[in-house]
Design an enzyme around this catalytic site. Structure first.
Site, PDB file in Angstrom:
ATOM      1  N   HIS A  85      39.397  41.518  51.205  1.00  0.00           N
ATOM      2  CA  HIS A  85      38.419  42.344  51.782  1.00  0.00           C
ATOM      3  C   HIS A  85      37.098  41.550  51.628  1.00  0.00           C
ATOM      4  O   HIS A  85      36.380  41.535  52.736  1.00  0.00           O
ATOM      5  CB  HIS A  85      38.299  43.775  51.027  1.00  0.00           C
ATOM      6  CG  HIS A  85      36.916  44.322  51.162  1.00  0.00           C
ATOM      7  ND1 HIS A  85      37.001  45.219  52.312  1.00  0.00           N
ATOM      8  CD2 HIS A  85      35.717  44.637  50.662  1.00  0.00           C
ATOM      9  CE1 HIS A  85      35.589  45.657  52.365  1.00  0.00           C
ATOM     10  NE2 HIS A  85      35.130  45.374  51.474  1.00  0.00           N
ATOM     11  N   TYR A  86      36.709  41.104  50.664  1.00  0.00           N
ATOM     12  CA  TYR A  86      35.358  40.168  50.795  1.00  0.00           C
ATOM     13  C   TYR A  86      35.722  38.981  51.488  1.00  0.00           C
ATOM     14  O   TYR A  86      34.663  38.272  51.960  1.00  0.00           O
ATOM     15  CB  TYR A  86      34.857  39.994  49.263  1.00  0.00           C
ATOM     16  CG  TYR A  86      34.401  41.354  48.822  1.00  0.00           C
ATOM     17  CD1 TYR A  86      33.211  41.772  49.089  1.00  0.00           C
ATOM     18  CD2 TYR A  86      34.898  42.234  47.745  1.00  0.00           C
ATOM     19  CE1 TYR A  86      32.644  43.054  48.832  1.00  0.00           C
ATOM     20  CE2 TYR A  86      34.714  43.515  47.340  1.00  0.00           C
ATOM     21  CZ  TYR A  86      33.707  44.003  48.102  1.00  0.00           C
ATOM     22  OH  TYR A  86      33.086  45.191  47.703  1.00  0.00           O
ATOM     23  N   HIS A  87      36.580  38.427  51.278  1.00  0.00           N
ATOM     24  CA  HIS A  87      36.896  37.242  52.392  1.00  0.00           C
ATOM     25  C   HIS A  87      36.617  37.904  53.820  1.00  0.00           C
ATOM     26  O   HIS A  87      35.758  36.737  54.474  1.00  0.00           O
ATOM     27  CB  HIS A  87      38.365  36.682  52.203  1.00  0.00           C
ATOM     28  CG  HIS A  87      38.775  35.500  53.257  1.00  0.00           C
ATOM     29  ND1 HIS A  87      38.086  34.358  52.764  1.00  0.00           N
ATOM     30  CD2 HIS A  87      39.306  35.753  54.295  1.00  0.00           C
ATOM     31  CE1 HIS A  87      38.624  33.615  53.978  1.00  0.00           C
ATOM     32  NE2 HIS A  87      39.211  34.223  55.021  1.00  0.00           N
TER      33      HIS A  87
END
Ligand code: MG
Length: 655
Positions: free
Chosen positions: A292-294
């Site tokens: 997700h944060y990627h």
């Protein structure tokens, strides 16, 4: 005295903008009135007529050309049914703060910006992102209904009045159960969010009769305070810092009339240029190891690039910045499944086509020659799949074993990387396995982030090593999450990856995954060392009612569409059903069948198991046998597997 008091009262009611010379000057002092287009504002201000100067400034912004925000298309405003609802509910002070807390809470006739109905930190922080304001702006643009504009202006000023930026010391921004309100309202991540989306609101509401010259000055004063606050309270690292930098770039680009804009822009660009080198591993994965944060990080770098580009500043990002963003997109598309979903490792939620397809469409505009991005952007109509299948991202520890890129493919994504950060879970060795449209082993997800004891306990359940498809000692969380890759081999008929993690004091876990015939998976797990205790191999199936044969350590799904999978473990002493949940979005969870295959390990002994994961139509009838050949050796392993009478000899050897 009687005469003076009403005058003082009037001055006070007029607000700080025109009440005192100091305050009045401060707003105009924030602007570089020597810039082209601001001549009339400058003249009127010099003459002391700040009412007229503010009106001229508003007129300037209403007719301004040449500065754009690519995320706002005023000629093509659209609003989703959800956005429409959030906008309407906001008129009644029911604010859409968080998708995990629906229906939205009522914040009072007289808005209570400190209301905290569930002590989840996100609920309190994200109130200050005002996610309903931009939707109100969109609805206003589409309908021309001034109620939305009037309400937005009122809420905006109400927020300013009730959430002043008082003394803010970074070291105090902890202990959220007792922190003063300023640390919620002015938390730099929230401030940066407002910096970005108040640009949207500004554009949507600018024509409104309620967007008065006085309101404009209040807005600019508040906005400037936001940007300056960010520059003094950057997060130390991670995605928060990236968000802050990107949004500072937005502030600097969108309001170039502010004297500090060039500095904000330069600061943001400098941080992004620095952090893209630090936060993105050489294999293209952002170092929090969270899909997700990627994705968020890609979009941060990408948005900053696009904002700069659209306003004529592209050259401030070097070519390597673009190449890194492209590598990040390639990592994302490699560990994506053919239906556009990605594994829910770490704190990731389920992203599907509705989230990622629009991203690919934007990315392909910047990387038009990348055929793989174009293929996904056009849902296969243009471009081409990569000319390879499986791929290892060895620095970050993502290993993709796939036999194709289309909807009928079989794909395993194994996660076994280095120590990461807060969002990353102690899940080394886990995987998701997708076959022909079904994810048979969705990660448990994260459920919630953090809050009081109860909320944090919920988070900790979903973080546990034992709720992942990997090996534990006494069901404990891993002591160490520092996997390394011993072998990656994709040539030949079978593909093999071998990873190893120093999981516990006294227990090393080595996992070899064979992608046999590029059709099914055989996993050899070996756990050795001085530790004694209960070694368990955990597997967590998607929601279903499987066929179970505990004596055979056998489980098979029985979906009616014929897309099924059989699982059988060899070498374990017993199979046990365990508590299982899968959370695909915040605060939502579904029960699912989970299993532990347990063996008592004595000190110095090695526990060795083989797992076969076989996609099969009538999985319950699969005949699966496996036997390890030879004793334990740190140099390699060999296993003979029989599937419905057909033999497969698998082995790996380390040099
Ligand atoms: Mg997980």
């Amino acid at each position: 005295m009687k005469l003076i008091r009403p005058i003082l009262l009037l001055l006070a009611l007029a607000g700080p903008l025109f009440a005192g010379a100091g305050e009045r000057d401060s707003v105009f002092d924030l602007l570089d009135l020597s810039q082209p287009g601001l001549e009339r504002v400058a003249d009127l201000h010099r003459e002391g007529d700040d009412h007229a100067a503010a009106a001229a400034l508003l007129e300037y912004y209403r007719t301004r050309r040449g500065v754009v925000c690519p995320d706002v298309r005023l000629d093509a405003v659209t609003v989703t049914p959800d956005e429409r609802r959030w906008a309407d509910e906001a008129l009644e002070h029911r604010f859409f703060v968080h998708a995990g807390y629906q229906p939205s809470f009522f914040y009072g006739e007289d808005i209570d910006w400190e209301y905290w109905p569930v002590r989840d930190n996100e609920l309190r922080w994200q109130l200050h992102r005002m996610k309903w304001w931009a939707p109100m702006g969109k609805v206003y643009r589409l309908t021309g209904d001034e109620r939305y504009a009037a309400e937005w202006c009122a809420e905006y000023l109400d927020w300013m009045r009730k959430n002043p930026l008082t003394e803010y010391r970074d070291e105090e921004a902890r202990g959220w159960n007792t922190a003063p309100n300023v640390y919620f309202a002015w938390r730099p991540l929230e401030v940066s969010d407002r910096l970005e989306f108040q640009i949207h609101q500004f554009l949507y509401f600018l024509p409104s009769e309620h967007f008065t010259p006085e309101f404009l000055l209040r807005f600019l004063e508040n906005y400037h305070r936001h940007a300056e606050h960010i520059t003094r309270h950057f997060s130390a690292a991670g995605n928060h810092l990236l968000f802050q930098a990107q949004r500072l770039v937005f502030a600097g680009v969108f309001f170039p009339e502010l004297r500090d804009a060039a500095r904000w822009r330069a600061t943001g660009v400098e941080i992004l240029n620095r952090e893209i080198g630090k936060q993105v591993y050489d294999d293209g994965v952002q170092y929090e190891l969270d899909p997700h944060y990627h994705l968020e990080s890609i979009n941060i770098f990408f948005k900053a690039l696009r904002m700069m580009d659209a306003n004529g500043y592209r050259d401030e990002f070097p070519a390597e910045y673009l190449r890194t963003v492209e590598r990040m997109i390639e990592a994302h598309l490699n560990y994506s499944f053919p239906d556009y979903t990605v594994p829910m490792f770490s704190d990731a939620k389920l992203h599907d086509r509705t989230t990622t397809l629009p991203c690919y469409r934007e990315w392909t505009e910047v990387f038009p020659d990348n055929a793989a991005i174009r293929r996904l952007a056009t849902e296969g109509r243009e471009g081409a799949a990569p000319d390879y299948r499986s791929r290892a991202f060895r620095t970050s520890g993502f290993y993709v074993l796939r036999n194709g890129w289309e909807e009928d493919a079989t794909v395993m994504v194994l996660k076994a990387g280095p120590q990461a950060f807060w969002h990353c879970q102690p899940d080394n060795g886990t995987f998701e396995l997708w076959h022909a449209g079904r994810n048979f082993f969705p990660d448990s997800g994260s459920f919630v982030y953090a809050g009081d004891k109860e909320v944090t306990a919920q988070r900790n359940w979903f973080r546990r090593t034992a709720v992942h498809n990997t090996l534990t000692l006494d069901d404990r969380n891993l002591d160490s999450t520092a996997s390394h890759c011993l072998l990656w081999r994709t040539e030949g008929r079978d593909e093999t990856v071998v990873v190893e993690n120093p999981s516990y004091a006294g227990l090393t876990h080595r996992r070899a995954v064979f992608f046999v015939d590029r059709r099914f998976y055989v996993i050899v797990d070996e756990a050795w060392g001085d530790a004694e205790g209960d070694v368990a191999l955990h597997y967590h199936l998607t929601e279903c009612e499987p066929l179970e044969r505990p004596d055979d350590c056998f489980v098979a799904t029985r979906f009616e569409d014929g897309n099924n999978l059989a699982l059988r473990v060899f070498g374990a002493e017993r199979m046990e059903r365990t508590e299982g949940w899968v959370s695909r979005s915040y605060r939502h969870r579904e029960a699912r069948p989970s299993y532990a295959f347990r063996t008592h390990k004595r000190a110095g002994e090695a526990v060795r198991t083989v797992t076969v994961l076989l996609p099969a139509r009538d999985a319950g009838k699969s005949r699966i046998e496996a036997v390890l050949r030879g004793g334990f050796s740190s140099r390699g392993a060999a296993v003979r597997v029989k599937i419905d009478g057909r033999k497969y000899d698998l082995k790996y050897e380390l040099n």
